[in-house]
Design an enzyme around this catalytic site. Structure first.
Site, PDB file in Angstrom:
ATOM      1  N   HIS A   1     118.606  32.038  32.852  1.00 40.76           N
ATOM      2  CA  HIS A   1     117.625  32.721  32.004  1.00 40.76           C
ATOM      3  C   HIS A   1     116.549  31.741  31.523  1.00 40.76           C
ATOM      4  O   HIS A   1     116.132  31.768  30.356  1.00 40.76           O
ATOM      5  CB  HIS A   1     118.355  33.360  30.816  1.00 40.76           C
TER       6      HIS A   1
ATOM      7  N   ASP B   1     123.384  37.788  31.846  1.00 38.78           N
ATOM      8  CA  ASP B   1     123.587  36.546  31.081  1.00 38.78           C
ATOM      9  C   ASP B   1     123.078  36.676  29.657  1.00 38.78           C
ATOM     10  O   ASP B   1     122.885  35.672  28.976  1.00 38.78           O
ATOM     11  CB  ASP B   1     122.909  35.364  31.779  1.00 38.78           C
TER      12      ASP B   1
ATOM     13  N   TYR C   1     117.726  45.411  31.229  1.00 43.13           N
ATOM     14  CA  TYR C   1     118.674  45.149  30.140  1.00 43.13           C
ATOM     15  C   TYR C   1     119.399  46.465  29.906  1.00 43.13           C
ATOM     16  O   TYR C   1     118.748  47.497  29.679  1.00 43.13           O
ATOM     17  CB  TYR C   1     117.956  44.745  28.858  1.00 43.13           C
TER      18      TYR C   1
END
Lengths: 508, 508, 508, 508
Positions: free
Chosen positions: C362, C269, C241
């Site tokens: 995800h 995403d 991330y």
């Protein structure tokens, strides 16, 4: 009694209570049915149950009054029974029957019936089990039966707006006869199973509401009773099962024409009546299983086949296109083939100068996985345009559809796609089986209300304005089955749970 | 006993009750299986349970009688057990078994069985749990298993009318042999799990009804028992799992040809038998879990794999197209590949001079998400026409389908689409597992009735008239899954409620 | 303790129990978090609950060990707590926890676990409710979450026969690294919620079975712990991330490369983490509703958003294509974009010299009604062929898919359609949450068994032979919803009832 | 009281309690409604129930305050009732009402409401039954009602990645007016049924959140009350049912323009209000069935038709395209047709210089099997491009959609496909019916949160970036119904059972 008819005492009749000599009483007359036992379409067993006794109560709901006189030679008509000499059968009212009567008393007032589904819900509760099984059953796994209704759900509306719909008119003309709605009462057998007045309930309501009744060959009332019950100017059609003995058929057809029948619907989808297992199973459960298993082996006609088979053995499986000329030669009535299921046969019917065809699978009671009439309609309209340049609705060659109709919207879909009118069967049986003549009246009133509403909402002021562009039927031929479910995955998935009241949370 | 066979006392046998020395008694004979323990396809554990004891009752349902003699060298055949010296096992009849027997006694009379589904419903109730698990189980999530049946529901009929259907004939010819119906009894393993007579139930019914039985490699009865049970002139096929040891296979094939087998169906979809978890799970639940977890680590062959794995370790995963020539060299019987699943392999089979192929996924017991035979049929017919100009049904290269058949209409759909005949497996197992030989007889009678009815309703008087135009299979390749449901929306939606009886309203 | 660290008594800490002065103890160290309260991603409320107390037990499952030291400046590290001076919290074991422990004790032995579904079934029963809610929840109505699995059901196999499948090999190469299966362990957050060893369970099993683990940014174990646990030669990837503070990201990436990470999967995403209402609702129900309603208004970060939001506020929503060059400049690791959802972005990734993309939504946790990875794969393969002439699987630009995988057949479908490998997440969490390290080991063993079986049944001997022709994915883009059901019709329809045992009939 | 109004005692009023002389009290005024009885849209019966009494409590929820003064000539306004002379009706609080109040008290705190579904779940529990029935009911079988929501599920997203979505803006412009979201509050009747403040709840929340309210003709509050409640600068639209008396309509339109209404939405899908059977049935069940059946025959307007019919008899079914010029002549407000359902009528509206159309089926309350607005949108955009070269969203001719919206994702799908904005009705009624003004506020807050989240996840930073390529609507026109299920097959199939805890196994 002024005739010379012989009087026979009940005690005498009672002696003839065996396969060797079997007499029965029907409507006060005594008949010797010993030789007829093996020819009885319903099997010998059911007759033997009444050997030496009064069979009227069992006879009535499934035979027209003249069935016995037609089938027995005069020498077997032994005479009248002496009044008051027949031993009264002790009538045992079963606990089930008492419960059923209670349910009858608990019907909601007719004003609470909002649609045709409602009659069926009540009829299921208040009808005799056997009657319900006979009316509601269909072939094999009843896939086609339910598909008939489901197919309408694949057709959606494209309504038009801003048309002056103050006046809307849903009357039409069927085979040249006026009808207040684009539908007719189609033929269904054994009308008395649901109500003692049988088909007459339909005749009376048809008169009141200006629609056309198709009289069935296998009615519980006799043909003449039904015709006699019509009002002056009331139009009726006749549905015909063609008999192996064409002389009988000729007699029926000529008689019908004399009595003013306006159209002859020849059933072509029933060379043999279908297996309706729900009907068959109901019979087993209603009787003593041990006897059933015994008798299953003995009787020539297997009683287990249910009412449908019992009453239909006379139907001719050899009927073919070649026979149509003969029909044209014996009657001037318009001829319609009932039970056409593909465009090829509709074309053939047109080329054979028929007045129309009913696209139908017999209410799902014959071949399972036969397609619905409304689906076949789309194919027929397309192909007859392509092959013969026909457009529909068409005065010269009319298309009808039956099966699965429950709402005026169903009818309007069929009309938009090219049908002249739609046949409605079971819903009307359920209407009078649940509420008698008033029920049938209400059913038609509901349909009128629905037509008025839906014509307005569609933006169509007359049948002519109900056009193909008003529906989207592009999925009509889609027969899909979902991939079988993944039970393990699904049992692991925890369904999403929304907000709940606090005590509910506490409880869980 | 006239032979010189040695007599051994039960007490002596009982001493050899360990992994170090393990004797067992089967059908009165004593065998030393110590060295065989680790080679036993079903694992050593199950044998050790009977070490020093009579194993006949456990042995019988899943082994042909000659299995033990074939697998053990003669020196391990120790002799006969002295009568009355074996300690009788106290037979404990479990509460479950008592309940099952009660269910057997409660079966409805056979006359109430209306269709093939009914046998399955009764079999599920009256079979031993393990037997039911073995017969009914399929691979992984059992998607293909259910798809096999569901695929038929995507095919709908286009029946023809006004043909003289007084006489209808649904007999046909399969690989040159007469069959009274366009179906055959396909091979299924371990027939005695459902009934002590095992596959002989099928042989006898096949004789009576004039249809062909395919004898399985993994039958509970021996091949010769089954052939011996045939009537003069009765035709049989053989299903073959090819052994890693081709000499064994050669012996089987030559023997089959000598005994008059009319077709050899080589299974090509099972280089390894599939995981059938329902079967596997049943085993765990039937035993003591703590023992299971222990033994799971110990035995070479994991017993938890279920019956299928246990009996199939001999199957050769190296079997390939190259082997087909060898088969042609050792037999004149028609060769058919069983388990073809795409047009490419069907074409290859044709080019390899096979007599036909069975489009099958092994009843959903091998690869999950394999397509149904009926779906593959459509693809094969289209492509073999395109590539080799073939039309079907075809005498020279016959197409068969199996999996999911429950009604004569299923069979007729396959024939309309080009199949010569259809294989039926589980429904017949359920027929005799629930009602023995009578059940199997009744099952075939039901199919005859259904064929007669449906041929008439289709307007087809012979197999030749069951043509592609009679079905709409345009959705056959549609594998859809609905979008997952919106649980919150649906739990908020209040289902429409129809008219109800008054007391019901009060109750709610 | 050899350092000069200050010792503070538990009594002193206990005085700082308010918003004005808030100290907490974690792993024996005392921290002043007063100024940090409003910056805490999980909200101030949860910290205040432990003001003046030992917060270790609550801290551990959702923070890597170094989280607190990283987030607090050194001056807030007040020192060590004096042993035995902290008042022991009376641990109240709730009735619920006792019930849960009983369920843990009732787990079936691991040998009875037959497939990945089974772990999930057990995990649902034995996990802490909050942990289950966090792992299993997904966005909005969880439509995409379930679609991920369902989409595989629209793909069917076309297996090949008569290939020598004695040896089958399902190993492959992922970003140049060997993998014993065409799958990898994908990144999932908060591994300790399910088991105290957290992500290390995965590391160990990956080593044993020769597969690759992708380490998550939001692991419960620290990155170094996980890397340290790897065996020599064991390969790992890193999921990233991207932090608003690129210096932090740079540090992480450079450190990962130093530690030998073989691929960097940048999550694209999740500019904001999705609303997972099941997780949010679980929180409400677990606490006192009156407090919730009060606090809902007060705290800056709404605690009701669940664990996901709490831990993710650092993620940079401004991340864009322009940033990719910077990543190329700071690392030589292959860069893969995780969360691509249409061919246009896959093409862009290719044109930006990425090493590959993960087609993923995800796990259904972000945008509801996003399509499944397997569906996107079909579109990407078609379009990248059309636009850039690429064929797949492709060494230079690798396609990965994740979401919904439960069976080796799912993986093989993806490979047939062009994926290099497939990511598996939740099933492995459930494996170790239900049975610890042994569970994870068993899960991989099951997959090996399934691969071996299904490769044989497909007729594919290596990944190269798993080709597009082996699947029919023609319905992959079909998102259908059935027409809403006709409740009135359906409540009237009486389901067909098959044969039943006699006592059952009596009962009904 | 300063006027010269006459004072009448309650006792005097009480004498006029019959059909012959019927007085009622509303808000302290006495009215003679004897002559009006047969003109009352709701039927005479409901008035007669209050003959001689105070009808205020029954009058309020379904009439605007000025309804009675508008409909009665001044001479029927008899004067004011003398205070304290009206006999107090003993208010009997039914057990049902007590239970309902308990449910109101058990509502979860508003902070636990996570989405619009949740309001509906609570509203269903806490609303008066009649109010729930009126709000939730729809036409016939409610197929279209549910299809409205389901249709959104056939549309899937194609989100874009790596765009800087730090700032996302979901505000837009509707008919030239700013709106903070691409949605408006659409018109729904009888707002006070759900809450005593009725439509004012909506006005206040609209002000706070910067969205536009469409005021309904059939509001419970008067038009001026609603306009008066608006904040300075707050924009409102007006929904118009066109009266048979155009003078009334003219007065309404001119008054609306004077009061600053920004758009006039003329309802064109309701020449007659639909039958909503759930609403109708609720009425029967709430009253004494015997009275219902009696009165059903007597009153001119059938009270059983439910609230919708009662209040709508003034609507003009003759409204047509020709009337549009007249509207243009009497107002400068933008004119929008509400209820367009096919591209042909959308085109006609464009050619008639309308400012836009609402593609709507009236929330499924009119013609059942009408298609959803979102489906019609796809057709309209395609055809108006083809016929007039228009692209959408389009400032000059705006497309709106309503029906079935529950999530911001639904709205974004409509915008992507070309809609300017979406109308939301029932969800807002449920929001304030369950939690009053706070509920409505929360509902809009939830939508804001969802928009922010989903704009980010879609990769769209403004409404302009929500483009057709972001959705896959290729199945939007697919109306499928699964083939009816095979009940016999399915009842035989034993669902696969996964691993279970040991005690569960024991139990089964």
């Amino acid at each position: 009694m002024a005739t010379t008819e012989k009087l026979i005492s009940g005690q005498t009749v009672a002696l003839h209570n065996s396969r060797e000599s079997c007499w029965i009483i029907v409507h006060g007359k005594v008949y010797d049915v010993t030789d007829f036992l093996d020819d009885h379409p319903g099997g010998s067993r059911i007759i033997l149950k009444y050997a030496g006794k009064d069979a009227t109560a069992a006879y009535d709901p499934i035979h027209p009054p003249d069935a016995i006189t037609t089938n027995l030679t005069p020498d077997k008509h032994l005479g009248a029974v002496e009044p008051d000499t027949v031993e009264k059968e002790e009538i045992i009212i079963t606990a089930e029957e008492i419960a059923r009567q209670k349910r009858v008393d608990s019907r909601p007032p007719l004003s609470e019936i909002l649609n045709l589904h409602d009659f069926e819900a009540i009829a299921k509760d208040v009808m005799h089990e056997k009657a319900w099984a006979y009316y509601s059953s269909a072939a094999d796994d009843e896939i086609t039966n339910r598909e008939n209704h489901a197919a309408f759900h694949r057709i959606w509306f494209r309504p038009r707006i801003l048309r002056d719909v103050t006046q809307v008119d849903w009357s039409t003309t069927i085979l040249g006869q006026k009808s207040s709605m684009p539908l007719y009462i189609t033929a269904t057998a054994l009308g008395k199973l649901g109500h003692p007045d049988g088909e007459l309930n339909l005749t009376r309501a048809a008169a009141k509401h200006g629609i056309i009744q198709m009289i069935p060959t296998l009615a519980s009332c006799s043909f003449d009773e039904i015709v006699d019950a019509a009002q002056p100017g009331q139009n009726q059609f006749l549905q015909l099962y063609v008999n192996k003995d064409r002389a009988i058929t000729k007699r029926i057809v000529e008689h019908a024409e004399e009595r003013g029948i306006k159209g002859l619907f020849i059933t072509v989808d029933a060379p043999q009546l279908g297996r309706r297992e729900k009907d068959m199973r109901q019979k087993f459960e209603a009787e003593d299983p041990s006897e059933v298993s015994k008798s299953g082996q003995q009787s020539g006609v297997d009683r287990s086949q249910g009412a449908a088979r019992a009453i239909s053995s006379f139907i001719d499986p050899s009927l073919s296109w070649a026979d149509l000329k003969w029909f044209k030669s014996i009657t001037k009535m318009p001829l319609i083939l009932k039970g056409v299921q593909c465009w090829e046969d509709a074309l053939e019917a047109y080329d054979n100068n028929m007045a129309g065809v009913v696209l139908s699978n017999h209410g799902g009671r014959q071949l399972d996985f036969a397609r619905s009439g409304i689906e076949i309609l789309v194919e027929v309209v397309t192909k007859l345009k392509e092959k013969r340049g026909l457009t529909f609705p068409n005065e010269k060659f009319q298309l009808f559809v039956d099966g699965g109709v429950r709402r005026a919207t169903d009818v309007l879909k069929a009309v938009a796609l090219g049908a002249t009118a739609v046949g409605v069967g079971r819903p009307f049986l359920y209407a009078y089986s649940s509420y008698g003549a008033d029920g049938m009246d209400k059913a038609l009133q509901i349909l009128h209300d629905e037509f008025e509403m839906n014509m307005r909402l569609l933006g169509a002021r007359s049948m002519k304005e109900v056009v193909p562009e008003m529906v989207d039927a592009s999925n009509i031929h889609t027969h899909i089955v979902a991939v079988p479910s993944d039970n393990l995955y699904e049992s692991n998935y925890e369904r999403l749970q929304g907000a709940r009241l606090k005590e509910l949370q506490a409880k869980l």
